[in-house]
Scaffold this motif. Structure first.
Motif, PDB file in Angstrom:
ATOM      1  N   CYS A 169      39.774  23.634  15.321  1.00 51.71           N
ATOM      2  CA  CYS A 169      38.592  23.503  16.187  1.00 51.71           C
ATOM      3  C   CYS A 169      38.941  23.827  17.638  1.00 51.71           C
ATOM      4  N   ALA A 170      40.113  23.366  18.075  1.00 51.04           N
ATOM      5  CA  ALA A 170      40.550  23.654  19.446  1.00 51.04           C
ATOM      6  C   ALA A 170      40.746  25.158  19.637  1.00 51.04           C
ATOM      7  N   PHE A 173      37.395  26.733  19.767  1.00 53.03           N
ATOM      8  CA  PHE A 173      36.738  26.366  21.024  1.00 53.03           C
ATOM      9  C   PHE A 173      37.080  27.341  22.143  1.00 53.03           C
ATOM     10  N   LYS A 174      38.318  27.780  22.177  1.00 55.29           N
ATOM     11  CA  LYS A 174      38.730  28.671  23.270  1.00 55.29           C
ATOM     12  C   LYS A 174      38.649  30.151  22.888  1.00 55.29           C
ATOM     13  N   ARG A 182      30.844  26.321  20.599  1.00 54.98           N
ATOM     14  CA  ARG A 182      31.869  25.507  21.256  1.00 54.98           C
ATOM     15  C   ARG A 182      31.561  24.012  21.182  1.00 54.98           C
ATOM     16  N   TYR A 183      30.295  23.658  21.392  1.00 51.36           N
ATOM     17  CA  TYR A 183      29.944  22.237  21.368  1.00 51.36           C
ATOM     18  C   TYR A 183      30.082  21.649  19.965  1.00 51.36           C
ATOM     19  N   TYR A 185      32.395  22.568  17.799  1.00 49.97           N
ATOM     20  CA  TYR A 185      33.834  22.338  17.599  1.00 49.97           C
ATOM     21  C   TYR A 185      34.312  21.128  18.393  1.00 49.97           C
ATOM     22  N   ALA A 186      33.776  20.960  19.597  1.00 46.02           N
ATOM     23  CA  ALA A 186      34.152  19.791  20.412  1.00 46.02           C
ATOM     24  C   ALA A 186      33.686  18.511  19.718  1.00 46.02           C
ATOM     25  N   GLY A 187      32.464  18.537  19.179  1.00 43.53           N
ATOM     26  CA  GLY A 187      31.954  17.380  18.449  1.00 43.53           C
ATOM     27  C   GLY A 187      32.772  17.082  17.211  1.00 43.53           C
ATOM     28  N   VAL A 189      35.988  17.708  16.773  1.00 41.51           N
ATOM     29  CA  VAL A 189      37.248  17.092  17.213  1.00 41.51           C
ATOM     30  C   VAL A 189      37.033  15.613  17.498  1.00 41.51           C
ATOM     31  N   ALA A 190      35.941  15.294  18.199  1.00 36.94           N
ATOM     32  CA  ALA A 190      35.641  13.885  18.517  1.00 36.94           C
ATOM     33  C   ALA A 190      35.450  13.075  17.237  1.00 36.94           C
TER      34      ALA A 190
END
Length: 521
Positions: A169-170, A173-174, A182-183, A185-187, A189-190
């Motif tokens: 996911c990281a 994300f990049k 991106r959001y 993938y960030a979600g 990870v959380a």
């Protein structure tokens, strides 16, 4: 032999098999097996075998990687238990098959690489959601330990897959082609981090922390400013020191116990029943600083417990320990007396926790409970040497036994099939405190390899881990390096390559990330 199908169909089948495999890793052992059957069949029917083997034998990293299975065949030359050896080799066939097929199946495009990894992340997410539904009792299933809510594979393997999914996911994300997601993938990870907290996965957090530190060191070596380097190093050392201090402080706090004079303790409960108070010695059991075996009234507590629980006082809890002992420890952890009045102060939730085998009120808190449990295990081990049923301190006995076996067979080990029998003999010879049900293997892949093949085999194993990545320059690749560190860390506390899911996890991701760098279409 020529294929009866156009080449593009074989490519589709190959990609399909990759997707089935990554979905199976967190969700289904059947899919893991099915995917490899499809993969092998497609590879054979595709034809061009002579050219494929020529490519394979010229690919030194692939040869070195697959030689790990050859090492197991060499170990047959001096083994005695061929039944065990055959089963072990059957489990480890992916160590040869997956490098062979992936390294000879052509270049995977970046689009396909993304697709496979996205399916892996999605499958891991589905598995964690199902586990959470079990944890919250939306899906009813009796579980004795929060770490065992993973019903498709072991919690250790699941933790490793979650760690890989987090770094995938990281990476997405990049990645410039994934900006619109991106959001998401960030979600993800959380969510994965939250899940690791919920299931108290020390393995997962340890792998994440060490991998993050590895990336930090790699980035630090590229920084030219001495000040920034010193500042970053100082912060890293400070955080490490604070973490160690917090753990040590918690350990020391647990060692501070009540100052008790047994002769002055009350003799009767509020109902007039007699208390028992055992003599206090330096190693007497305590929970959160409170002695377990004082202020207990057996019959009164038994009567009160059986009125509140369907689990009889003399039965075993879900973890296999007698309810009586779990209850005593839990009441002590709250500073309560072990009588009817003390029991009446427990909530229904705490009664259910005791039935599940939770022996300390602090263990009910995610992650904090696991840390407290580890500290308790270390303290008990230090005071009495007791290890049975304690996942951390049992490993000390496993490692001790493994080192003794290695010292007797230092060069070539005991052979492919004699590992378990060697451990069994060593436990008997050393009069190990482990009961028979807990007399397992080393729970350390490096030690297991050394026990099986000696220091020669261990040296070759480490070579197969490092050489292919060095040769192909993959240690500078974000995805490969994250996987490599996660796998290497898992080898320290688990026999990762001794189970179907573990060996497929390693063989597939290692081969896929090594031999499919991806190219833009």
């Amino acid at each position: 032999m020529k294929s009866l199908l156009p080449q593009k169909y074989h490519s589709y089948i190959y990609i399909f098999s990759l997707i089935i495999l990554v979905v199976g890793l967190p969700l289904s052992k059947f899919l893991i097996s099915l995917s490899q059957i499809i993969m092998i069949s497609n590879w054979l029917l595709e034809g061009g075998l002579k050219e494929k083997f020529r490519v394979f034998f010229r690919n030194r990293p692939a040869l070195i990687l697959s030689s790990l299975l050859v090492l197991h065949f060499i170990g047959l030359m001096y083994t005695t238990d061929f039944s065990y050896a055959t089963r072990d080799i059957r489990i480890k066939i992916p160590l040869f098959i997956l490098p062979l097929i992936i390294s000879t199946s052509g270049i995977v495009t970046e689009k396909v690489k993304h697709l496979v990894l996205k399916f892996l992340v999605a499958a891991v997410a589905v598995s964690t959601i199902i586990s959470t539904l079990i944890l919250t009792d939306v899906i009813h299933r009796e579980i004795s330990d929060v770490r065992y809510v993973s019903i498709f594979t072991s919690h250790i393997r699941m933790a490793l897959l979650i760690c890989v999914a987090i770094f995938c996911c990281a990476w997405f994300f990049k990645h410039p082609l994934e900006n619109r997601w991106r959001y998401i993938y960030a979600g993800a990870v959380a969510w994965f981090l939250l899940f690791l907290v919920l299931v108290e996965s020390m393995t997962g957090f340890s792998a994440l922390l060490i991998t993050a530190v590895t990336f930090g060191i790699c980035r630090l070596t590229r920084v030219k400013s001495p000040r920034i380097k010193l500042l970053t190093l100082g912060i890293g050392l400070l955080l490490t020191g604070l973490g160690g201090y917090c753990f040590y402080s918690a350990y020391q706090k647990s060692a501070v116990v009540d100052n008790v004079d047994v002769s002055r303790l009350d003799k009767f409960t509020s109902l007039g029943n007699p208390y028992k108070h055992e003599r206090i010695t330096p190693g007497s059991p305590t929970e959160n600083g409170h002695y377990v075996w004082i202020y207990y009234s057996e019959e009164e507590l038994k009567h009160s417990w059986n009125k509140r629980s369907d689990y009889d006082y003399n039965w075993k809890d879900m973890r296999g320990n007698v309810i009586r002992y779990t209850l005593m420890r839990f009441l002590a952890s709250k500073g309560l007396r072990k009588d009817g009045e003390g029991l009446s102060k427990l909530t229904d939730e705490e009664i259910r926790a005791i039935e599940k085998g939770i022996a300390n009120v602090d263990y009910m808190s995610p992650l904090k409970g696991r840390i407290s449990e580890i500290i308790w295990e270390l303290r008990v081990y230090n005071n009495s040497g007791e290890v049975n049923g304690h996942s951390i301190t049992q490993r000390f006995e496993y490692w001790k036994a493994a080192c003794s076996i290695i010292s007797k067979n230092p060069l070539i080990g005991v052979g492919t099939g004699d590992v378990q029998s060697a451990f069994d003999r060593q436990y008997e010879e050393s009069r190990s405190p482990l009961s028979r049900e807990w007399r397992l293997r080393s729970h350390n892949q490096y030690l297991t390899i050394a026990v099986t093949f000696g220091f020669i085999g261990l040296a070759w194993f480490i070579f197969t881990l490092i050489y292919p990545a060095l040769k192909l320059g993959r240690f500078s690749d974000f995805l490969y390096l994250s996987f490599f560190v996660i796998a290497a860390v898992s080898f320290l506390t688990e026999d990762t390559l001794e189970t179907q899911v573990g060996v497929t996890f390693f063989a597939f991701l290692n081969s896929f990330l090594l031999f499919t760098p991806g190219r833009k279409e």
